[in-house]
Design a protein around this motif. Structure first.
Motif, PDB file in Angstrom:
ATOM      1  N   GLY A 120       0.853  -1.362   0.061  1.00  0.00           N
ATOM      2  CA  GLY A 120      -0.103  -0.009  -0.040  1.00  0.00           C
ATOM      3  C   GLY A 120       0.938   1.329  -0.127  1.00  0.00           C
ATOM      4  N   THR A 121       0.186   2.526   0.066  1.00  0.00           N
ATOM      5  CA  THR A 121       0.803   3.686  -0.001  1.00  0.00           C
ATOM      6  C   THR A 121       1.997   3.664   1.249  1.00  0.00           C
ATOM      7  N   THR A 122       1.546   3.285   2.356  1.00  0.00           N
ATOM      8  CA  THR A 122       2.392   3.209   3.316  1.00  0.00           C
ATOM      9  C   THR A 122       4.001   2.631   3.460  1.00  0.00           C
ATOM     10  N   GLU A 123       3.650   1.375   2.638  1.00  0.00           N
ATOM     11  CA  GLU A 123       4.985   0.657   2.534  1.00  0.00           C
ATOM     12  C   GLU A 123       5.778   1.139   1.364  1.00  0.00           C
ATOM     13  N   SER A 124       5.075   2.010   0.409  1.00  0.00           N
ATOM     14  CA  SER A 124       5.692   2.509  -0.682  1.00  0.00           C
ATOM     15  C   SER A 124       6.540   3.539  -0.402  1.00  0.00           C
ATOM     16  N   ILE A 125       5.953   4.348   0.601  1.00  0.00           N
ATOM     17  CA  ILE A 125       6.609   5.584   1.093  1.00  0.00           C
ATOM     18  C   ILE A 125       7.822   5.274   1.799  1.00  0.00           C
ATOM     19  N   ASN A 126       7.643   4.057   3.057  1.00  0.00           N
ATOM     20  CA  ASN A 126       8.654   3.516   3.698  1.00  0.00           C
ATOM     21  C   ASN A 126       9.795   2.982   3.089  1.00  0.00           C
ATOM     22  N   LEU A 127       9.407   2.349   1.868  1.00  0.00           N
ATOM     23  CA  LEU A 127      10.457   1.705   1.028  1.00  0.00           C
ATOM     24  C   LEU A 127      11.409   3.021   0.524  1.00  0.00           C
ATOM     25  N   VAL A 128      10.778   3.988  -0.113  1.00  0.00           N
ATOM     26  CA  VAL A 128      11.575   5.292  -0.764  1.00  0.00           C
ATOM     27  C   VAL A 128      12.458   5.746   0.509  1.00  0.00           C
ATOM     28  N   ALA A 129      11.722   6.069   1.707  1.00  0.00           N
ATOM     29  CA  ALA A 129      12.438   6.698   2.895  1.00  0.00           C
ATOM     30  C   ALA A 129      13.679   5.829   3.115  1.00  0.00           C
ATOM     31  N   TYR A 130      13.480   4.506   3.273  1.00  0.00           N
ATOM     32  CA  TYR A 130      14.619   3.731   3.703  1.00  0.00           C
ATOM     33  C   TYR A 130      15.889   3.834   2.780  1.00  0.00           C
ATOM     34  N   SER A 131      15.126   3.202   1.552  1.00  0.00           N
ATOM     35  CA  SER A 131      16.328   2.977   0.457  1.00  0.00           C
ATOM     36  C   SER A 131      16.853   4.214  -0.086  1.00  0.00           C
ATOM     37  N   PHE A 132      16.317   5.271  -0.444  1.00  0.00           N
ATOM     38  CA  PHE A 132      16.643   6.547  -1.093  1.00  0.00           C
ATOM     39  C   PHE A 132      17.638   7.227  -0.089  1.00  0.00           C
ATOM     40  N   ALA A 133      17.243   7.198   1.467  1.00  0.00           N
ATOM     41  CA  ALA A 133      18.122   7.762   2.501  1.00  0.00           C
ATOM     42  C   ALA A 133      19.433   7.038   2.801  1.00  0.00           C
ATOM     43  N   PRO A 167       7.800   7.862   8.293  1.00  0.00           N
ATOM     44  CA  PRO A 167       8.732   7.366   7.741  1.00  0.00           C
ATOM     45  C   PRO A 167      10.206   8.140   7.919  1.00  0.00           C
ATOM     46  N   TRP A 168      10.045   9.411   7.371  1.00  0.00           N
ATOM     47  CA  TRP A 168      10.987  10.276   7.187  1.00  0.00           C
ATOM     48  C   TRP A 168      11.715  10.747   8.620  1.00  0.00           C
ATOM     49  N   GLN A 169      10.858  10.768   9.728  1.00  0.00           N
ATOM     50  CA  GLN A 169      11.455  10.930  11.217  1.00  0.00           C
ATOM     51  C   GLN A 169      12.283   9.705  11.592  1.00  0.00           C
ATOM     52  N   LEU A 170      11.715   8.398  11.191  1.00  0.00           N
ATOM     53  CA  LEU A 170      12.596   7.456  11.578  1.00  0.00           C
ATOM     54  C   LEU A 170      14.095   7.483  10.656  1.00  0.00           C
ATOM     55  N   MET A 171      13.919   7.993   9.728  1.00  0.00           N
ATOM     56  CA  MET A 171      15.344   8.018   9.049  1.00  0.00           C
ATOM     57  C   MET A 171      16.175   9.353   9.472  1.00  0.00           C
ATOM     58  N   ILE A 186      19.239  12.338   8.952  1.00  0.00           N
ATOM     59  CA  ILE A 186      18.726  13.325   7.852  1.00  0.00           C
ATOM     60  C   ILE A 186      17.943  14.379   8.606  1.00  0.00           C
ATOM     61  N   VAL A 187      17.608  15.491   8.176  1.00  0.00           N
ATOM     62  CA  VAL A 187      16.914  16.446   8.495  1.00  0.00           C
ATOM     63  C   VAL A 187      15.642  16.832   7.719  1.00  0.00           C
ATOM     64  N   LEU A 188      14.474  16.739   8.687  1.00  0.00           N
ATOM     65  CA  LEU A 188      13.187  17.008   7.879  1.00  0.00           C
ATOM     66  C   LEU A 188      12.759  18.511   7.967  1.00  0.00           C
ATOM     67  N   LYS A 189      12.336  19.230   6.867  1.00  0.00           N
ATOM     68  CA  LYS A 189      11.840  20.720   6.824  1.00  0.00           C
ATOM     69  C   LYS A 189      10.153  20.228   6.225  1.00  0.00           C
ATOM     70  N   VAL A 190       9.819  21.563   6.573  1.00  0.00           N
ATOM     71  CA  VAL A 190       8.294  21.261   6.557  1.00  0.00           C
ATOM     72  C   VAL A 190       7.682  22.951   5.690  1.00  0.00           C
ATOM     73  N   ILE A 191       6.931  22.555   4.682  1.00  0.00           N
ATOM     74  CA  ILE A 191       6.289  23.406   3.773  1.00  0.00           C
ATOM     75  C   ILE A 191       5.063  23.810   4.607  1.00  0.00           C
ATOM     76  N   PRO A 192       4.977  25.009   5.228  1.00  0.00           N
ATOM     77  CA  PRO A 192       3.624  25.402   5.852  1.00  0.00           C
ATOM     78  C   PRO A 192       2.514  25.638   4.981  1.00  0.00           C
ATOM     79  N   ILE A 193       1.367  25.653   5.514  1.00  0.00           N
ATOM     80  CA  ILE A 193       0.109  25.788   4.908  1.00  0.00           C
ATOM     81  C   ILE A 193      -0.577  27.074   5.357  1.00  0.00           C
TER      82      ILE A 193
END
Ligand code: PMP
Length: 405
Positions: free
Chosen positions: A92-105, A128-132, A138-145
Motif C-alpha cells: 500500500g501507500t504506507t509501504e511504498s513511502i517507507n520503501l523510498v524513505a529507507y532505500s533513498f536515504a 517514515p522520514w522521522q525514522l530516517m 537526515i533533517v526534515l523540513k516542512v512547507i507551511p500551509i
C-alpha cells in the motif's frame, strides 16, 4: 451518456442496510467499496490459478505469474509509466513511502542531508522520514500551509539548500481535499537537481495521473482506495533511482544469487519485491482499473466534481457549519465543523442514521494543530454517491443540531 445508477448497482455493499436504514457511504477517502468484478477477480484467482508465482515450472504457476505480470502492465499503462519494471507492487501507500524513505536515504543521503515534506501530509508521509532522522541523521523540513489549507509555496525556495535531496508531498490532502500544485513543485525541484516523491493515495481515484507528464521521480498509491482490494499498493519509481537504491527488504524473489560470501540482487522490479507477493490482490487491482477505465476517468472526474459542488452548496445552507479547508482546487473531500458539536458526537449520531463519515484528525495531526482544531467531520465522495445521499447527510446534520439545541 454514462448511467451512474447502473454503475452503482455493481457495488453489492451499497445496497445493504445499517440499523435498518439504507447505507449512505461517505467515507471513501478511508477506503472505497468494491465492484462485483473486483471481488470475483480475486475469488477467481483462488478458484482457478492459485499457485506461487515466478518460481514454478508447472502450468498453474505459469498462469498465475502471467496474470500477475499482466496486472503490472495494466497498472503501468494506467499511470503511463514508461516501463513496466518501474512499477513496484507493495502492500500500500504506507509501504511504498517507507520503501523510498529507507532505500533513498540509505543510497543517496548523508547525515545532515535534507528532505522537505508539507504540513498537509498524512502521518505516513511524515513518520517514515522521522525514522530516517533518528537512524540516518537526515533533517526534515516542512512547507507551511495557509489558513485555507493550501501549501504556501512562496516559502518553499527558502527551505531549499544545497543539502536538500528530496521533496515528498501529497497530490491531494486526505484531511481537506486540497489538490496540491505538484507539477510546479516538481519543476522547481528538478531545476535544483532534487528528486520528488508524490503521495498519490487520495489522487489516483479522482484525477488522471500521468507520471511522465508530471515527471515525478516516485509516485505511491493504494489499491483499496482505487476500488481494488486491500493489501496491495504501488510504487512507481524512475529506474535511474531504483537501480541505484538498496533493497528495502531481503528474502526470496529479490535475489539473483545467494551465498555466504556474496549475494547479488535481482533486476527491477523484483529487487524490491521480497517474498511471495499479494498476486491475488494485484490481479484484482487490475480488474478495478479495467472497471474504472470502462467508465472513463474524465466521466468519473466530472461526476465527482458535481457531487463535491453540490455538497458544498447544500452544507453551506446549514447555520453554524464551517468548512475546514477552502482551497480553490479541491477533490473528493468536504471537511467541516458544526458550532458547539464535537466532531465525534456528530459522527456517532450520523452513524445511527446509516450515514458513514469519518471524524477526528484523519492521520494528519499537524494539519489540525496548524488550524487550531481537534479534528473535523469528513464526508468523502466516490462516483457512485448521489445527490440524494448528500441531501440525507444535510438532513442528518440538521437533525443532530436540533438534538443538541
Ligand atoms: N497518504 C494519504 C494521503 C492517505 O490518505 C493515506 C490513507 N488514509 C495514506 C497515505 C496511507 O495509505 P494506506 O493506509 O493505504 O497505506
Amino acid at each position: 451518456m454514462i448511467n451512474f445508477d447502473n454503475i452503482r448497482a455493481e457495488f453489492p455493499i451499497l445496497s445493504r442496510q445499517i440499523y435498518n436504514k439504507p447505507l449512505v457511504y461517505l467515507d471513501n477517502a478511508a477506503t472505497t467499496q468494491k465492484p462485483r468484478c473486483v471481488i470475483d477477480a480475486e475469488a477467481l484467482v483462488y478458484q482457478t490459478i492459485n499457485s506461487n508465482i515466478h518460481r514454478g515450472v508447472h502450468h498453474l504457476s505459469n498462469l498465475c505469474t502471467e496474470a500477475y505480470e499482466n496486472a503490472r502492465k495494466t497498472i503501468a499503462r494506467f499511470i503511463h509509466a514508461p516501463h513496466d519494471h518501474e512499477v513496484l507492487l507493495t502492500r500500500g501507500t504506507t509501504e511504498s513511502i517507507n520503501l523510498v524513505a529507507y532505500s533513498f536515504a540509505h543510497s543517496f543521503m548523508q547525515a545532515g542531508d535534507e528532505v522537505i515534506v508539507s504540513q498537509l501530509e498524512h502521518h505516513s508521509n511524515i513518520v517514515p522520514w522521522q525514522l530516517m532522522e533518528q537512524t540516518r541523521g537526515i533533517v526534515l523540513k516542512v512547507i507551511p500551509i495557509t489558513n485555507e489549507g493550501e501549501l504556501d509555496l512562496s516559502l518553499l525556495p527558502a527551505l531549499i539548500t544545497p543539502k536538500t535531496k528530496l521533496i515528498s508531498v501529497a497530490h491531494v490532502s486526505n484531511a481537506l481535499g486540497t489538490i496540491n500544485p505538484v507539477k510546479d513543485i516538481i519543476h522547481l525541484a528538478h531545476a535544483r537537481n532534487i528528486a520528488v516523491m508524490i503521495d498519490g493515495a487520495q489522487a489516483i481515484q479522482h484525477i488522471t495521473v500521468d507520471v511522465q507528464d508530471l515527471d515525478c521521480d516516485f509516485y505511491a498509491f493504494s489499491g483499496h482506495k482505487l476500488y481494488g482490494p486491500t493489501g496491495i499498493g504501488v510504487l512507481y519509481g524512475k529506474e535511474k533511482y531504483l537501480n541505484q537504491m538498496i533493497p528495502y527488504q531481503g528474502g526470496g524473489e529479490m535475489i539473483q544469487n545467494v551465498s555466504f560470501t556474496k549475494t547479488t540482487f535481482n533486476e527491477l522490479p523484483y529487487k524490491f519485491e521480497a517474498g511471495t507477493p499479494n498476486y491475488a490482490g494485484a490481479i484484482a487491482l487490475a480488474a478495478a482499473i479495467d472497471f474504472i477505465e470502462n467508465i472513463g476517468m474524465k466521466n468519473l472526474e466530472e461526476k465527482e466534481h458535481q457531487l463535491l459542488d453540490y455538497a458544498h452548496q447544500q452544507l453551506a445552507l446549514i447555520p453554524g457549519l464551517r468548512f475546514i479547508g477552502t482551497a480553490k482546487n479541491k477533490s473528493g473531500v468536504v471537511s467541516f465543523l458544526v458550532d458547539n458539536i464535537h466532531p465525534y458526537d456528530m459522527g456517532m449520531m450520523l452513524d445511527k442514521m446509516g450515514i458513514a463519515v469519518r471524524t477526528g484528525h484523519h492521520c494528519a495531526q499537524p494539519v489540525m494543530d496548524r488550524l487550531g482544531i481537534p479534528g473535523t467531520v469528513r464526508a468523502s465522495f466516490a462516483f457512485y454517491n448521489t445527490n440524494n445521499e448528500i441531501d440525507l447527510l444535510k438532513a442528518g446534520i440538521l437533525k443532530v443540531k436540533q438534538l443538541f439545541a
